[in-house]
Write an enzyme that holds these catalytic residues in place. Structure first.
Site, PDB file in Angstrom:
ATOM      1  N   LYS A 129     -13.452  -3.840   6.353  1.00 37.03           N
ATOM      2  CA  LYS A 129     -14.241  -3.474   7.545  1.00 37.03           C
ATOM      3  C   LYS A 129     -14.238  -4.627   8.544  1.00 37.03           C
ATOM      4  CE  LYS A 129     -17.023  -0.117   4.998  1.00 37.03           C
ATOM      5  NZ  LYS A 129     -16.665  -0.445   3.603  1.00 37.03           N
TER       6      LYS A 129
ATOM      7  N   PRO B 144     -10.862 -10.753  18.516  1.00 35.82           N
ATOM      8  CA  PRO B 144      -9.455 -10.386  18.288  1.00 35.82           C
ATOM      9  C   PRO B 144      -8.658 -11.439  17.512  1.00 35.82           C
ATOM     10  CG  PRO B 144     -10.117  -9.753  20.501  1.00 35.82           C
ATOM     11  CD  PRO B 144     -11.282 -10.510  19.922  1.00 35.82           C
TER      12      PRO B 144
HETATM   13  O1  O7E Z   1     -19.877   6.063  -3.484  1.00 35.04           O
HETATM   14  P1  O7E Z   1     -18.598   5.757  -4.164  1.00 35.04           P
HETATM   15  O2  O7E Z   1     -18.776   5.005  -5.439  1.00 35.04           O
HETATM   16  O3  O7E Z   1     -17.723   6.976  -4.334  1.00 35.04           O
HETATM   17  O4  O7E Z   1     -17.774   4.736  -3.250  1.00 35.04           O
HETATM   18  C1  O7E Z   1     -17.525   4.971  -1.895  1.00 35.04           C
HETATM   19  C2  O7E Z   1     -16.679   3.875  -1.316  1.00 35.04           C
HETATM   20  O5  O7E Z   1     -16.488   4.140   0.050  1.00 35.04           O
HETATM   21  C3  O7E Z   1     -17.303   2.489  -1.407  1.00 35.04           C
HETATM   22  O6  O7E Z   1     -16.247   1.548  -1.504  1.00 35.04           O
HETATM   23  C4  O7E Z   1     -17.991   2.323  -0.078  1.00 35.04           C
HETATM   24  O7  O7E Z   1     -18.070   0.966   0.321  1.00 35.04           O
HETATM   25  C5  O7E Z   1     -17.049   3.089   0.839  1.00 35.04           C
HETATM   26  N1  O7E Z   1     -17.663   3.671   2.042  1.00 35.04           N
HETATM   27  C6  O7E Z   1     -18.755   4.498   1.944  1.00 35.04           C
HETATM   28  O8  O7E Z   1     -19.212   4.824   0.852  1.00 35.04           O
HETATM   29  N2  O7E Z   1     -19.327   4.965   3.087  1.00 35.04           N
HETATM   30  C7  O7E Z   1     -18.867   4.687   4.322  1.00 35.04           C
HETATM   31  O9  O7E Z   1     -19.420   5.153   5.298  1.00 35.04           O
HETATM   32  C8  O7E Z   1     -17.725   3.885   4.437  1.00 35.04           C
HETATM   33  C9  O7E Z   1     -17.101   3.445   3.284  1.00 35.04           C
HETATM   34  C10 O7E Z   1     -15.819   2.863   3.399  1.00 35.04           C
HETATM   35  O10 O7E Z   1     -15.009   2.869   2.529  1.00 35.04           O
HETATM   36  O11 O7E Z   1     -15.508   2.384   4.583  1.00 35.04           O
HETATM   37  C11 O7E Z   1     -14.220   2.075   4.817  1.00 35.04           C
HETATM   38  C12 O7E Z   1     -13.325   3.128   4.229  1.00 35.04           C
END
Ligand code: O7E
Length: 211
Positions: free
Chosen positions: A60, A65
């Site tokens: 994330k 930049p």
């Molecule tokens: O809830 P889980 O265990 O199925 O994991 C979900 C994964 O997605 C975890 O790594 C978390 O950090 C990520 N995630 C979210 O759960 N919600 C979001 O809004 C965003 C992410 C994410 O992965 O953001 C970048 C892809």
């Protein structure tokens, strides 16, 4: 195609490698973030890349930049094939990630809206739509959108057109694959697979939703 993306948020190197190897035949990509990299080191990416699946770096990225460029160069040199960036630092910051991805032949995704309850605080009132506009402006490959709110995914699909939507929040956070799979390009699933007694079997349960 709706891909199944394993979110490998375990903090033990050998457990991560064991789960990834078991789940790889049932999955289309693996997402790795801070929990595993901080525990096992960035070198884990090279080991995971040997499984032959695309490897998504969920850092994330959210800086100026120049710093984003430096971070993304390390990400792609480590063997990742895609990076996830935050869009709120603005288009120039996102563009730095997109440019670094392109230089490495990789992809860049931007978080448009998050899946947890507190995300409503700031990911609201047109902000996700503005983040989608940054995706269009920078040529990023797609967005992250919440499986916990299918109606929002539908709305964001209108914004991004054919760009990819990768969606976390299925399983442990309450998102239903039956409600989300047809709306997105990738289902991101963590705990309900890696936390299962048999992770490969748990991943296989998503097979009906992979198209
Ligand atoms: O809830 P889980 O265990 O199925 O994991 C979900 C994964 O997605 C975890 O790594 C978390 O950090 C990520 N995630 C979210 O759960 N919600 C979001 O809004 C965003 C992410 C994410 O992965 O953001 C970048 C892809």
């Amino acid at each position: 195609m709706t891909d199944l993306i394993l979110s490998l948020d375990v903090t033990d190197r050998s457990e991560a490698l064991r789960i990834a190897a078991a789940v790889a035949p049932e999955a289309d990509a693996i997402k790795v973030g801070y929990p595993l990299v901080l525990a096992a080191g960035l070198g884990i990416a090279h080991d995971l890349a040997e499984l032959g699946l695309p490897l998504i770096a969920d850092f994330k990225v959210a800086d100026i930049p120049n710093t984003n460029t430096l971070i993304c160069e390390q990400v792609f040199a480590a063997g990742f094939s895609a990076v996830i960036a935050q869009g709120f630092p603005g288009p120039d910051s996102v563009l730095a990630c997109v440019d670094a991805a392109r230089a490495a032949g990789g992809e860049c995704y931007v978080v448009a809206e998050m899946s947890h309850p507190g995300a409503r605080t700031f990911f609201s009132e047109g902000v996700p739509e503005r983040l989608c506009a940054i995706v269009a402006e920078t040529g990023a490959d797609g967005i992250i959108a919440p499986a916990t709110r299918p109606e929002r995914v539908r709305a964001l699909r209108e914004q991004v057109g054919t760009k990819k939507i990768l969606s976390p929040g299925i399983g442990a956070q309450g998102g239903d694959p039956a409600a989300i799979a047809a709306l997105v390009d990738g289902m991101i699933v963590g705990r309900s697979i890696y936390g299962a007694e048999d992770p490969a079997a748990a991943a296989r349960a998503y097979a009906p939703y992979r198209r």
